[in-house]
Write a protein that holds these residues in place. Sequence first.
Motif, PDB file in Angstrom:
ATOM      1  N   GLN A 118       0.835  -1.138   0.138  1.00  0.00           N
ATOM      2  CA  GLN A 118       0.069  -0.160   0.024  1.00  0.00           C
ATOM      3  C   GLN A 118       0.984   1.324   0.068  1.00  0.00           C
ATOM      4  O   GLN A 118       0.635   2.315  -0.759  1.00  0.00           O
ATOM      5  CB  GLN A 118      -0.804   0.091   1.321  1.00  0.00           C
ATOM      6  CG  GLN A 118      -2.031   1.385   1.306  1.00  0.00           C
ATOM      7  CD  GLN A 118      -2.890   1.259   0.369  1.00  0.00           C
ATOM      8  OE1 GLN A 118      -3.703   0.281   0.136  1.00  0.00           O
ATOM      9  NE2 GLN A 118      -2.791   2.042  -0.620  1.00  0.00           N
ATOM     10  N   ALA A 119       1.887   1.338   0.757  1.00  0.00           N
ATOM     11  CA  ALA A 119       2.747   2.213   0.770  1.00  0.00           C
ATOM     12  C   ALA A 119       3.435   2.596  -0.609  1.00  0.00           C
ATOM     13  O   ALA A 119       3.797   3.726  -0.913  1.00  0.00           O
ATOM     14  CB  ALA A 119       4.010   2.166   1.762  1.00  0.00           C
ATOM     15  N   ASP A 122       0.689   4.323  -2.897  1.00  0.00           N
ATOM     16  CA  ASP A 122       0.370   5.412  -2.365  1.00  0.00           C
ATOM     17  C   ASP A 122       1.476   6.493  -3.007  1.00  0.00           C
ATOM     18  O   ASP A 122       1.137   7.593  -3.559  1.00  0.00           O
ATOM     19  CB  ASP A 122       0.213   5.552  -0.941  1.00  0.00           C
ATOM     20  CG  ASP A 122      -0.904   5.133  -0.378  1.00  0.00           C
ATOM     21  OD1 ASP A 122      -2.032   4.834  -1.092  1.00  0.00           O
ATOM     22  OD2 ASP A 122      -1.044   4.915   0.892  1.00  0.00           O
ATOM     23  N   ARG A 123       2.669   6.213  -2.968  1.00  0.00           N
ATOM     24  CA  ARG A 123       3.858   6.916  -3.462  1.00  0.00           C
ATOM     25  C   ARG A 123       3.637   7.044  -5.026  1.00  0.00           C
ATOM     26  O   ARG A 123       3.747   8.198  -5.371  1.00  0.00           O
ATOM     27  CB  ARG A 123       5.160   6.338  -3.201  1.00  0.00           C
ATOM     28  CG  ARG A 123       5.624   6.569  -1.664  1.00  0.00           C
ATOM     29  CD  ARG A 123       7.112   6.328  -1.764  1.00  0.00           C
ATOM     30  NE  ARG A 123       7.529   4.828  -2.036  1.00  0.00           N
ATOM     31  CZ  ARG A 123       7.393   3.870  -1.318  1.00  0.00           C
ATOM     32  NH1 ARG A 123       7.073   3.855   0.114  1.00  0.00           N
ATOM     33  NH2 ARG A 123       7.859   2.815  -1.562  1.00  0.00           N
ATOM     34  N   ASP A 126       0.685   9.479  -5.516  1.00  0.00           N
ATOM     35  CA  ASP A 126       1.139  10.831  -5.157  1.00  0.00           C
ATOM     36  C   ASP A 126       1.869  11.372  -6.256  1.00  0.00           C
ATOM     37  O   ASP A 126       1.486  12.407  -6.590  1.00  0.00           O
ATOM     38  CB  ASP A 126       1.800  10.610  -3.829  1.00  0.00           C
ATOM     39  CG  ASP A 126       1.195  10.532  -2.577  1.00  0.00           C
ATOM     40  OD1 ASP A 126       0.007  10.795  -2.715  1.00  0.00           O
ATOM     41  OD2 ASP A 126       1.918  10.000  -1.813  1.00  0.00           O
ATOM     42  N   THR A 366      -7.702   1.844  -3.813  1.00  0.00           N
ATOM     43  CA  THR A 366      -7.012   3.156  -3.744  1.00  0.00           C
ATOM     44  C   THR A 366      -7.510   4.305  -4.958  1.00  0.00           C
ATOM     45  O   THR A 366      -7.734   5.378  -4.581  1.00  0.00           O
ATOM     46  CB  THR A 366      -5.702   2.822  -3.728  1.00  0.00           C
ATOM     47  OG1 THR A 366      -5.161   1.974  -2.784  1.00  0.00           O
ATOM     48  CG2 THR A 366      -4.612   4.365  -3.839  1.00  0.00           C
ATOM     49  N   ARG A 370      -9.089   7.949  -3.837  1.00  0.00           N
ATOM     50  CA  ARG A 370      -8.441   8.828  -3.762  1.00  0.00           C
ATOM     51  C   ARG A 370      -8.893   9.614  -5.314  1.00  0.00           C
ATOM     52  O   ARG A 370      -8.355  10.868  -5.257  1.00  0.00           O
ATOM     53  CB  ARG A 370      -6.854   8.562  -3.874  1.00  0.00           C
ATOM     54  CG  ARG A 370      -6.532   7.888  -2.579  1.00  0.00           C
ATOM     55  CD  ARG A 370      -4.969   8.182  -2.535  1.00  0.00           C
ATOM     56  NE  ARG A 370      -4.486   9.317  -2.817  1.00  0.00           N
ATOM     57  CZ  ARG A 370      -3.327   9.537  -3.014  1.00  0.00           C
ATOM     58  NH1 ARG A 370      -2.047   8.512  -2.786  1.00  0.00           N
ATOM     59  NH2 ARG A 370      -2.674  10.782  -3.254  1.00  0.00           N
TER      60      ARG A 370
END
Length: 401
Positions: A118-119, A122-123, A126, A366, A370
């Motif tokens: 997940q990290a 997310d990056r 982003d 995600t 988002r």
Amino acid sequence: MQDGPAPLYEVSDLAALDFDPFLRQALRTEPVIRIRLPHGAPGECWLATRHDAVRFVTSDSRFTRDIVGRPLPTMNRYLIPLDRAVSFVDPPDHTRVRSVVSSAFNRSGMAALRPRAQAVLDRLVDAMVAAGPPADLIQHVTSPFPMHVIGAMLGVPEADRPRLRTWASAVLTRAKDETEVERAQLVKEEARAFFLELARERRRRPQDDLVSELGAAVDSGRIEEEELLALATLMALNGWHAVRNHTSNMVYVLLTDESLRSRLRSDPRAVPAAVEELLRWIPHKHGVGQARIATEDVEVAGVLVRRGEAVYVSYVAANWDERCYPEPHRIDIDREGPPHLAFGYGPHHCVAPLLARMEAELLLTTLLARLPDLRLAVDPAQVPWQKDVLIRGPVALPVTW
């Protein structure tokens, strides 16, 4: 029963996610049919398409995957995996090799990996948002996401991970000519040399990764070094290529099916069910994969397969068998029925279905959370699709939000 000569099954590139017309017709005839394939040894072979026939062939021990060196009719111009690949080994050796990595891909292993995956995701999202629309979702997210996840699991240094993409793009294709066959063979050797060096380094200085586990298994005598190399290469190439295309296909469906998108926006808990139905519905593979050989006479769905004859199966066709899935062309995330066969069946089923599911669920959840206004930046007919690939997927997904 079939009359006349066996039809030639020669796959052409299909538009978007259109279902293969050859398989559609095969499902309307017999559970197992005689076919001819464009490459390899001349002659006929068998193709199982219906759900029950596919499950029978892939789970019955009278069909062997020990096919290296045998003259066979084939869909492709060359044999894709390395010779000691677990794909071509029967139990008990097949079970022995797979057991070395099975714990990394079980439920507890995925639960431990999920926050890290997940990290990574997310990056990537982003960075795409920071760059601004329009953007190619594949370039920014669906390609690098599985590349970094499988790269980290294996222990491939981050700077080397783009090589996984290069290798898979060369090896997991339908080679158009002998030049591409030679290139694929060279790339296989390059990947083998890379993992040989990495494995020997990890055996000297182990880390918390799969190549280190494989190296320890070599040192303890559980597997041989050639088996390590074949398994690591197979996981690396499929761990990027298959997930990149599976998830890109799913996002394409999501962005072109308003009712599905609305359902998942209003009920994010339905994402896992949607992933399962999309795995069933999406015709993810061109043609057929690796053959099995009958080691004795076997009756399959009323058809006698003689000893030594080659049998192929189509998981894509089985997933559209209307005897199991009424109105198979319709996406229905509330559908009941037997589990799909997108990850195969029997001893040779995919080693990492939980990983592929997790990555797909994280990605869809995600993006919906988002970027609720995410949409294609072009008409769906303008989305470019890959040519001459084994696992289907778009070249690019231009999106805006």
